[in-house]
Design an enzyme around this catalytic site. Structure first.
Site, PDB file in Angstrom:
ATOM      1  N   GLU A 155     -23.589  35.846 121.151  1.00 26.42           N
ATOM      2  CA  GLU A 155     -23.307  35.931 119.763  1.00 26.42           C
ATOM      3  C   GLU A 155     -21.958  36.794 119.609  1.00 26.42           C
ATOM      4  O   GLU A 155     -21.110  36.433 118.709  1.00 26.42           O
ATOM      5  CB  GLU A 155     -24.401  36.896 119.182  1.00 26.42           C
ATOM      6  N   HIS A 181     -38.305  40.306 116.306  1.00 21.16           N
ATOM      7  CA  HIS A 181     -37.949  39.307 115.683  1.00 21.16           C
ATOM      8  C   HIS A 181     -38.116  39.093 113.941  1.00 21.16           C
ATOM      9  O   HIS A 181     -38.100  38.210 113.642  1.00 21.16           O
ATOM     10  CB  HIS A 181     -38.415  38.027 116.275  1.00 21.16           C
TER      11      HIS A 181
END
Lengths: 347, 389
Positions: A76, A145
């Site tokens: 990322e 998450h």
């Protein structure tokens, strides 16, 4: 540009409507903007050959080829920096994060390389980039998450932050975000992707956009204002249905935009209802609702007939067990209860 | 043995192979030997050990390097007199890196660097006045006084700054190279970082993607051997940076020799533009000042070491000696040029000192490019509210 404000009440509507999922709304928005502007490209994990982890980018690789739909490695920080660098030179990247939890690895590029650059360079380098992906809780995905990042990104000058709810929001705001010359954080919700919403032919038009920075009054009311964004808009509307049975007419505002925040619409509503319940899925401390509360108590203090209520996610990491997860996230009954308290109608 | 096998054997024996020098030499061409061999990683051939230059280029390179030197020395004085605030990272000693690299690039190529960017800005066509004005926070600065020393930009010459977060130039530079490739431009991007940044994870992420996607990207490591106060051997398990990844070729070059840097850059640019993907250049260089003006630079290295480099390897002295030897300029001419450039730099500082601060309205400008209707607030929300038209 057609503003695209369509009331979702049950009144007779002037144009024919059909259903569209949020997923298809996002997919069609990206597709149309890529067709219209060769500088627009998509990058992220699994966006190409896998057709998108949540199928939002389905079909785009086949249509536009691997030069414009890039499958990235799981890096990322690296690929976000690449997207930002490409945007410096005038390309228009759409960077997908599989969820915004993973964007924490890239947050330095989002804030320090993208958000601050136009200012820091004295207006020489703009960053026309969109960072998009699912935000907030899904179902049973656990603590790492499930975080909602609206408040964190929303506090940062130089970013625009939008939170679509309906298919119309998704289409209009994503097209606006892609066309916007500034960095836009586009916070979706995984649980909304499959939901169907009625959309008019105006919404389906390839030039349909919604203005970034404007909230939508989803349902008019007179007794209490409920602000919400993303999935919580649906909960707020259901809460309004419940409240109506008790004769409380709630006005539901879909914020649509966290930054800029539409303080006018929120305050105008409270000047009408005198009561406010601010709802969000994320953590309470320094949350979006905290800013909504601050804005209303600053601008509309004299109109308030009750303290402002906040309904937010519980102040805990997200637990996994289904019963605990339910207790960690706002439910419709929480919003109803808070609205009744604001109306001094609780038992 | 035939001549060709002798030749190929010789080529295999020597690490750094001379490539064909520039095809047609102009009558006034001057050949400069590059004494320190290039160290190669994953390359059979390296840059030429001889650079072809001209009087004109030599004079320009000298002037440009001397201007950088004077600018940095003057910036030191401005910082000490508190006209420059915050951070100020000086480049004196490293001049050959930026000037050597610019001798092989054009302004259509893209450059991005970190916070030691005053000289890189000048190399990209920025002026000393714009630089000083930015350092002093004046409205005439290259970022209108809103960036400061670490945030110099000149996108019109494809200079994208000017970044304060160590390591970010890797991915950002890869993005610039990506854009060049996407738009089918026949240009390279140069992503510059230091030895201190060399262990950053995001650099490896950028190298992976640059290699995977064959990006026309030169990673340039300005290795001045100290990451702030930490010598490279205290920070890195492996103290070389040109050979860090097993799938991207690299070249280590004497960064105090402007022509070595020029030839290495020329080689690297050809490599990238022939579709071979990215390449790493490691320039062995040295900074005379500390990490920044807050660092005396002598607690982690000896004065002897600093003096030694100045005496043995100074890049400006080196090119001066070469120019005298080649009868390009005489000692008196150097004195005149030095005096002229010193005056130019002093004038730029004096002019910048008199330039105005940014107006208060600048506070709320350029937060967004599309800022119509923007409402924002100053420190006292009740007093300072801004609505842009």
């Amino acid at each position: 540009m057609f503003p695209g404000i369509v009331r979702s009440s049950s009144r007779h509507l002037p144009c024919r409507r059909s259903l569209m999922t949020v997923r298809d709304a996002l997919n069609s928005a990206i597709d149309e903007e890529m067709a219209a502007d060769p500088k627009v490209f998509v990058m992220g994990e699994e966006v190409g050959e896998y057709q998108g982890a949540y199928k939002v980018t389905k079909g785009l690789l086949q249509k536009y080829g691997p030069d414009r739909v890039l499958d990235t490695p799981i890096t990322e920080a690296g690929f976000t920096g690449i997207g930002v660098g490409a945007a410096f030179q005038g390309l228009k990247p759409i960077v997908e994060f599989m969820t915004f939890n993973f964007a924490m690895q890239a947050i330095d590029h989002i804030i320090n390389s993208a958000a601050k650059t136009y200012y820091m360079s004295g207006g020489q380098i703009a960053v026309p980039i969109v960072f998009r992906g699912p935000n907030g809780a899904a179902a049973g995905v656990g603590a790492q998450h499930s975080q909602c990042f609206a408040a964190w990104y929303g506090s940062c000058p130089g970013l625009k932050v939008v939170t679509p709810y309906s298919a119309e929001d998704a289409r209009g705001l994503l097209k606006a975000a892609i066309r916007d010359p500034d960095p836009v954080v586009f916070l979706e919700n995984e649980l909304l992707y499959g939901e169907n919403f009625p959309v008019s032919s105006q919404v389906r038009d390839p030039n349909f956009t919604l203005p970034i920075g404007k909230a939508k009054v989803e349902r008019e009311g007179t007794d209490v204002t409920i602000t919400a964004f993303s999935k919580m808009v649906g909960f707020a509307l259901k809460a309004a249905d419940e409240l109506a049975k008790d004769g409380i007419k709630a006005e539901v505002i879909n914020l649509r935009s966290i930054r800029p925040l539409d303080r006018e619409t929120i305050n105008a509503s409270v000047r009408k209802t005198y009561r406010l319940v601010a709802v969000e899925e994320g953590w309470p401390q320094h949350g979006v609702c905290a800013e909504v509360c601050a804005s209303v108590q600053e601008e509309t203090f004299d109109y308030l007939d009750a303290p402002i209520e906040r309904i937010s996610g519980a102040d805990i990491p997200m637990p996994y067990a289904a019963n605990l997860e339910r207790l960690a996230l706002p439910q419709i009954e929480d919003i109803v209860r808070a609205a009744k308290r604001a109306c001094y109608r609780s038992k | 043995m035939t001549r060709s096998t002798v030749g190929s054997l010789a080529r295999r024996l020597f690490a750094s192979q001379p490539r064909q020098a520039a095809a047609a030499q102009a009558p006034d061409a001057i050949n400069v030997e590059i004494p320190v061999p290039f160290q190669l990683h994953l390359l059979q051939e390296g840059p030429a050990r001889e650079s072809v230059t001209s009087r004109e280029e030599l004079v320009k390179m000298y002037r440009d390097m001397f201007r950088i030197r004077r600018m940095e020395i003057t910036a030191d004085k401005l910082f000490k007199s508190q006209l420059v605030r915050g951070f100020c990272h000086l480049y004196d000693g490293q001049e050959a890196v930026t000037i050597g690299m610019e001798a092989a690039l054009t302004y259509e190529d893209t450059v991005i660097t970190a916070y030691r960017d005053h000289a890189t800005f000048l190399g990209r066509g920025g002026t000393v006045h714009e630089c000083f004005a930015e350092l002093m926070g004046r409205s005439t600065g290259c970022a209108r006084g809103k960036g400061g020393s670490m945030h110099l930009y000149k996108p019109s010459n494809n200079f994208y700054g000017g970044w304060g977060i160590v390591g970010t130039t890797g991915p950002l530079g890869a993005g610039l190279a990506f854009a060049n490739k996407y738009e089918k431009k026949n240009n390279v991007a140069m992503a510059i970082y230091g030895d201190g940044a060399g262990n950053q994870g995001q650099l490896f992420e950028a190298k992976n993607m640059a290699g995977l996607w064959d990006l026309p990207l030169i990673f340039l490591v300005e290795n001045n051997h100290y990451g702030m106060g930490t010598a490279e051997w205290r920070a890195s398990k492996k103290t070389t940076f040109y050979d860090r990844v097993s799938y991207i070729p690299g070249i280590k070059v004497d960064g105090m020799d402007a022509f070595a840097v020029k030839e290495a850059t020329r080689f690297a640019k050809e490599h990238c533009l022939s579709g071979k993907g990215p390449i790493v250049l490691e320039a062995d260089t040295y900074r005379y000042h500390g990490h920044s003006m807050s660092d005396p630079g002598s607690t982690y290295r000896t004065r002897n070491e600093i003096q030694g480099v100045r005496q043995e390897r100074d890049p400006i002295e080196r090119i001066k000696k070469l120019m005298i030897k080649e009868n390009v300029m005489r000692e008196e001419e150097f004195k005149a040029v030095d005096k002229e450039i010193k005056q130019e730099v002093d004038d730029a500082a004096a002019k910048a000192k008199d330039d105005p601060n940014p107006g208060e309205e600048e506070l709320f400008m350029n937060i967004y490019k599309n800022d119509s209707g923007l409402k924002t607030y100053g420190c006292d929300r009740n007093m300072v509210r801004v609505q842009l038209p």
